[in-house]
Design a protein around this motif. Structure first.
Motif, PDB file in Angstrom:
ATOM      1  N   TYR A  50       0.834  -1.207   0.000  1.00 49.90           N
ATOM      2  CA  TYR A  50       0.000   0.000   0.000  1.00 49.90           C
ATOM      3  C   TYR A  50       0.870   1.259   0.000  1.00 49.90           C
ATOM      4  O   TYR A  50       0.609   2.205  -0.758  1.00 49.90           O
ATOM      5  N   ILE A  51       1.904   1.276   0.812  1.00 57.28           N
ATOM      6  CA  ILE A  51       2.777   2.458   0.898  1.00 57.28           C
ATOM      7  C   ILE A  51       3.477   2.707  -0.438  1.00 57.28           C
ATOM      8  O   ILE A  51       3.547   3.847  -0.917  1.00 57.28           O
TER       9      ILE A  51
ATOM     10  N   LEU B  69      -6.415   5.347  -4.677  1.00 61.15           N
ATOM     11  CA  LEU B  69      -6.239   4.389  -5.768  1.00 61.15           C
ATOM     12  C   LEU B  69      -5.627   3.062  -5.316  1.00 61.15           C
ATOM     13  O   LEU B  69      -6.038   2.009  -5.809  1.00 61.15           O
ATOM     14  N   PRO B  70      -4.662   3.061  -4.398  1.00 60.01           N
ATOM     15  CA  PRO B  70      -4.168   1.756  -3.924  1.00 60.01           C
ATOM     16  C   PRO B  70      -5.247   0.926  -3.227  1.00 60.01           C
ATOM     17  O   PRO B  70      -5.206  -0.303  -3.272  1.00 60.01           O
ATOM     18  N   LEU B  71      -6.213   1.581  -2.616  1.00 61.34           N
ATOM     19  CA  LEU B  71      -7.313   0.836  -1.995  1.00 61.34           C
ATOM     20  C   LEU B  71      -8.144   0.115  -3.048  1.00 61.34           C
ATOM     21  O   LEU B  71      -8.665  -0.969  -2.794  1.00 61.34           O
TER      22      LEU B  71
ATOM     23  N   THR C 137     -14.660   3.332 -10.074  1.00 64.94           N
ATOM     24  CA  THR C 137     -15.763   4.287 -10.215  1.00 64.94           C
ATOM     25  C   THR C 137     -16.290   4.726  -8.853  1.00 64.94           C
ATOM     26  O   THR C 137     -16.621   5.890  -8.667  1.00 64.94           O
ATOM     27  N   PHE C 138     -16.361   3.786  -7.896  1.00 61.64           N
ATOM     28  CA  PHE C 138     -16.810   4.156  -6.548  1.00 61.64           C
ATOM     29  C   PHE C 138     -15.878   5.182  -5.918  1.00 61.64           C
ATOM     30  O   PHE C 138     -16.322   6.181  -5.357  1.00 61.64           O
ATOM     31  N   ILE C 139     -14.583   4.927  -5.997  1.00 67.94           N
ATOM     32  CA  ILE C 139     -13.602   5.845  -5.406  1.00 67.94           C
ATOM     33  C   ILE C 139     -13.660   7.201  -6.105  1.00 67.94           C
ATOM     34  O   ILE C 139     -13.566   8.255  -5.469  1.00 67.94           O
ATOM     35  N   GLU C 140     -13.840   7.193  -7.405  1.00 68.80           N
ATOM     36  CA  GLU C 140     -13.945   8.457  -8.146  1.00 68.80           C
ATOM     37  C   GLU C 140     -15.189   9.237  -7.713  1.00 68.80           C
ATOM     38  O   GLU C 140     -15.135  10.457  -7.523  1.00 68.80           O
ATOM     39  N   ASP C 141     -16.308   8.536  -7.548  1.00 71.16           N
ATOM     40  CA  ASP C 141     -17.540   9.194  -7.088  1.00 71.16           C
ATOM     41  C   ASP C 141     -17.371   9.754  -5.677  1.00 71.16           C
ATOM     42  O   ASP C 141     -17.799  10.874  -5.390  1.00 71.16           O
ATOM     43  N   ILE C 142     -16.756   8.978  -4.804  1.00 69.32           N
ATOM     44  CA  ILE C 142     -16.544   9.431  -3.422  1.00 69.32           C
ATOM     45  C   ILE C 142     -15.622  10.645  -3.395  1.00 69.32           C
ATOM     46  O   ILE C 142     -15.881  11.613  -2.673  1.00 69.32           O
TER      47      ILE C 142
END
Length: 181
Positions: free
Chosen positions: A9-10, A21-23, A151-156
């Motif tokens: 992750y780091i 994005l890493p998530l 898409t979820f991360i982009e929306d959030i």
């Protein structure tokens, strides 16, 4: 295993210059561990240190597949002026073959080890089974889950940006009102 995931992750945070994005990529890791668990269960195998080493190796391959997809999505977003859904579909189509080739060569290379019944290879058959099961499920889910979570991360992130900008507007309006008084 958890230390490997934290280090991955780091490194990905530094690579993508993003904390979110890493998530997206790491969402496939627990799903691929389910594939390893199912394979070990259905083959009447057990978890040991060698099997856990196989899971760490599997995490590396699964994360690499996710990086390939996310990096291509980011590349297309910078290059093309399309909506996000079309870019994600195009990137997924473009990277289907490299992801499948990576996974299939690893899976097919490990089948003899996973099916070993005699000799010294029996000791490492758990490693092969964990890798094969995790890679099969993880690769399939990488091709589905990574674009969906992108898409979820982009929306959030868009919602958070709008909220923060509205808070900034409210605080600046209050400061102007106080300075007028």
């Amino acid at each position: 295993m958890s230390m490997a995931i934290v280090l991955i992750y780091i490194v990905m945070c530094a690579t993508f210059e993003s904390l979110l994005l890493p998530l997206v990529i790491l969402t496939t890791v627990p799903l691929s561990l389910v594939g390893s668990s199912w394979t070990l269960y259905f083959t009447n195998s057990y978890w040991d240190m060698i099997t856990l080493i196989g899971c760490v190796l599997m995490v590396g391959v699964i994360v690499n597949n996710g990086i390939v997809i996310v990096d291509h999505i980011n590349f297309l977003r910078k290059r093309e002026n399309k909506d996000l859904i079309n870019i994600i579909i195009e990137a997924s189509k473009d990277r289907l073959r490299p992801v499948m080739m990576t996974a299939l060569t690893t899976i097919l290379g490990l089948v003899p080890l996973a099916t070993a019944k005699t000799g010294g290879a029996v000791m490492f058959s758990g490693l092969g089974k964990a890798l094969v099961g995790g890679l099969i499920l993880g690769t399939i889910l990488t091709l589905i889950v990574v674009p969906v979570f992108y898409t979820f991360i982009e929306d959030i992130s868009n919602i958070l940006i709008k909220c923060l900008s509205s808070i900034k507007i409210l605080t600046s309006t209050k400061q102007r009102a106080l300075s007028v008084k």
